[in-house]
Design a protein around this motif. Structure first.
Motif, PDB file in Angstrom:
ATOM      1  N   VAL A  41       0.354  -1.294  -0.376  1.00  0.00           N
ATOM      2  CA  VAL A  41       0.109  -0.012  -0.386  1.00  0.00           C
ATOM      3  C   VAL A  41       0.909   0.998   0.092  1.00  0.00           C
ATOM      4  O   VAL A  41       1.890   1.509   0.643  1.00  0.00           O
ATOM      5  CB  VAL A  41      -1.209   0.061   1.091  1.00  0.00           C
ATOM      6  CG1 VAL A  41      -2.486   1.068   1.526  1.00  0.00           C
ATOM      7  CG2 VAL A  41      -1.942  -1.286   2.369  1.00  0.00           C
ATOM      8  N   TRP A  42       0.530   2.338  -0.346  1.00  0.00           N
ATOM      9  CA  TRP A  42       1.245   3.494  -0.196  1.00  0.00           C
ATOM     10  C   TRP A  42       0.448   4.827  -1.054  1.00  0.00           C
ATOM     11  O   TRP A  42      -0.814   4.401  -1.321  1.00  0.00           O
ATOM     12  CB  TRP A  42       2.607   3.546  -1.686  1.00  0.00           C
ATOM     13  CG  TRP A  42       1.993   3.615  -3.274  1.00  0.00           C
ATOM     14  CD1 TRP A  42       1.762   2.517  -4.114  1.00  0.00           C
ATOM     15  CD2 TRP A  42       1.007   4.579  -3.920  1.00  0.00           C
ATOM     16  NE1 TRP A  42       1.384   3.344  -5.335  1.00  0.00           N
ATOM     17  CE2 TRP A  42       0.618   4.565  -5.113  1.00  0.00           C
ATOM     18  CE3 TRP A  42       1.156   6.129  -3.632  1.00  0.00           C
ATOM     19  CZ2 TRP A  42       0.458   5.220  -6.272  1.00  0.00           C
ATOM     20  CZ3 TRP A  42       0.991   7.602  -4.836  1.00  0.00           C
ATOM     21  CH2 TRP A  42       0.310   6.587  -6.023  1.00  0.00           C
ATOM     22  N   SER A  43       0.274   5.860  -0.035  1.00  0.00           N
ATOM     23  CA  SER A  43      -0.407   7.332  -0.689  1.00  0.00           C
ATOM     24  C   SER A  43       0.428   8.027  -0.395  1.00  0.00           C
ATOM     25  O   SER A  43       1.268   8.543   0.066  1.00  0.00           O
ATOM     26  CB  SER A  43      -1.520   6.695   0.463  1.00  0.00           C
ATOM     27  OG  SER A  43      -1.118   7.378   2.050  1.00  0.00           O
ATOM     28  N   GLY A  63      -5.404  13.706  -1.489  1.00  0.00           N
ATOM     29  CA  GLY A  63      -4.610  12.376  -1.745  1.00  0.00           C
ATOM     30  C   GLY A  63      -4.894  11.322  -2.399  1.00  0.00           C
ATOM     31  O   GLY A  63      -6.277  11.197  -3.625  1.00  0.00           O
ATOM     32  N   TYR A  64      -3.887  10.871  -3.083  1.00  0.00           N
ATOM     33  CA  TYR A  64      -4.058  10.055  -3.495  1.00  0.00           C
ATOM     34  C   TYR A  64      -3.784   8.072  -3.370  1.00  0.00           C
ATOM     35  O   TYR A  64      -1.841   8.878  -2.360  1.00  0.00           O
ATOM     36  CB  TYR A  64      -3.122  10.025  -4.755  1.00  0.00           C
ATOM     37  CG  TYR A  64      -3.889   8.907  -6.476  1.00  0.00           C
ATOM     38  CD1 TYR A  64      -5.167   8.678  -6.939  1.00  0.00           C
ATOM     39  CD2 TYR A  64      -2.269   8.397  -6.863  1.00  0.00           C
ATOM     40  CE1 TYR A  64      -5.316   7.442  -7.621  1.00  0.00           C
ATOM     41  CE2 TYR A  64      -3.065   7.125  -7.127  1.00  0.00           C
ATOM     42  CZ  TYR A  64      -3.399   6.608  -7.987  1.00  0.00           C
ATOM     43  OH  TYR A  64      -4.176   5.038  -8.723  1.00  0.00           O
ATOM     44  N   GLY A  65      -4.107   6.623  -3.706  1.00  0.00           N
ATOM     45  CA  GLY A  65      -2.509   6.256  -2.835  1.00  0.00           C
ATOM     46  C   GLY A  65      -3.675   4.934  -4.165  1.00  0.00           C
ATOM     47  O   GLY A  65      -3.910   4.454  -4.561  1.00  0.00           O
ATOM     48  N   GLU A  66      -2.752   3.323  -3.588  1.00  0.00           N
ATOM     49  CA  GLU A  66      -3.049   2.153  -4.342  1.00  0.00           C
ATOM     50  C   GLU A  66      -2.482   1.220  -3.464  1.00  0.00           C
ATOM     51  O   GLU A  66      -1.930   1.162  -2.330  1.00  0.00           O
ATOM     52  CB  GLU A  66      -2.223   2.677  -6.029  1.00  0.00           C
ATOM     53  CG  GLU A  66      -2.548   2.989  -6.628  1.00  0.00           C
ATOM     54  CD  GLU A  66      -2.081   2.652  -8.441  1.00  0.00           C
ATOM     55  OE1 GLU A  66      -1.442   2.425  -8.291  1.00  0.00           O
ATOM     56  OE2 GLU A  66      -2.427   3.739  -9.233  1.00  0.00           O
TER      57      GLU A  66
END
Length: 176
Positions: A41-43, A63-66
């Motif tokens: 997981v990263w953000s 924010g954005y994360g995947e």
């Protein structure tokens, strides 16, 4: 996405022209493994704000994360949260504050889209390392959330206090 990033950049430039502004945010990265399956997981959550006076500020977090879940499905997340901050306690180098705001989060897991709206209060603590740099943490959430999966007939409504690890964040602010 380009328009959002350009707008965010313009807001940051405009905000930094005044000595009352702050710019910062937080980054996140985690990986875990269970029974041979790993999850990463990263953000990124940039934040810009403006101090109205000694106790009040307004700000915006985008924010954005995947992530990849245990089935190797890609999970994408976008969020935007404007807020009003009230600094309730000021000690020598430590400020205790409350962020009252609204939030929108969109999550896409293999075409299953979920939209979450929230309104509530997030408490936090800022440690002023010097005149320009602050270490900030948010913990908990008191408020209301509405979560709806696209195509579902009903939504999930939640109200209450949540003080667990999923509502803990750390960041750094640069004060102009």
């Amino acid at each position: 996405m380009k328009k959002i990033m350009m707008t965010l950049a313009a807001v940051c430039v405009a905000a930094t022209m005044n000595a009352q502004a702050y710019l910062g945010g937080s980054l996140g990265f985690a990986t875990s493994s269970y029974d041979g399956n790993s999850t990463t997981v990263w953000s990124i959550l940039p934040e810009v704000g403006y101090n109205l006076d000694e106790n009040w500020a307004v700000g915006l977090t985008v924010g954005y994360g995947e992530a990849k879940d245990a089935n190797k499905n890609k999970v994408k997340n976008f969020q935007i949260s404007p807020y009003v901050r009230y600094t309730a306690v000021k000690l020598d180098k430590v400020n205790v504050f409350l962020d009252g705001g609204i939030g929108y989060e969109h999550e896409d897991v293999v075409g299953v889209k979920t939209n979450t709206f929230s309104v509530g209060i997030k408490p936090g603590v800022a440690v002023n390392l010097n005149d320009k740099l602050s270490f900030v943490t948010h913990f908990g959430f008191l408020g209301y959330e509405n979560e709806k999966v696209k195509g579902a007939d009903k939504s999930t409504n939640s109200f209450g206090l949540s003080v667990d690890g999923s509502n803990l964040s750390f960041g750094v602010y640069y004060n102009f």
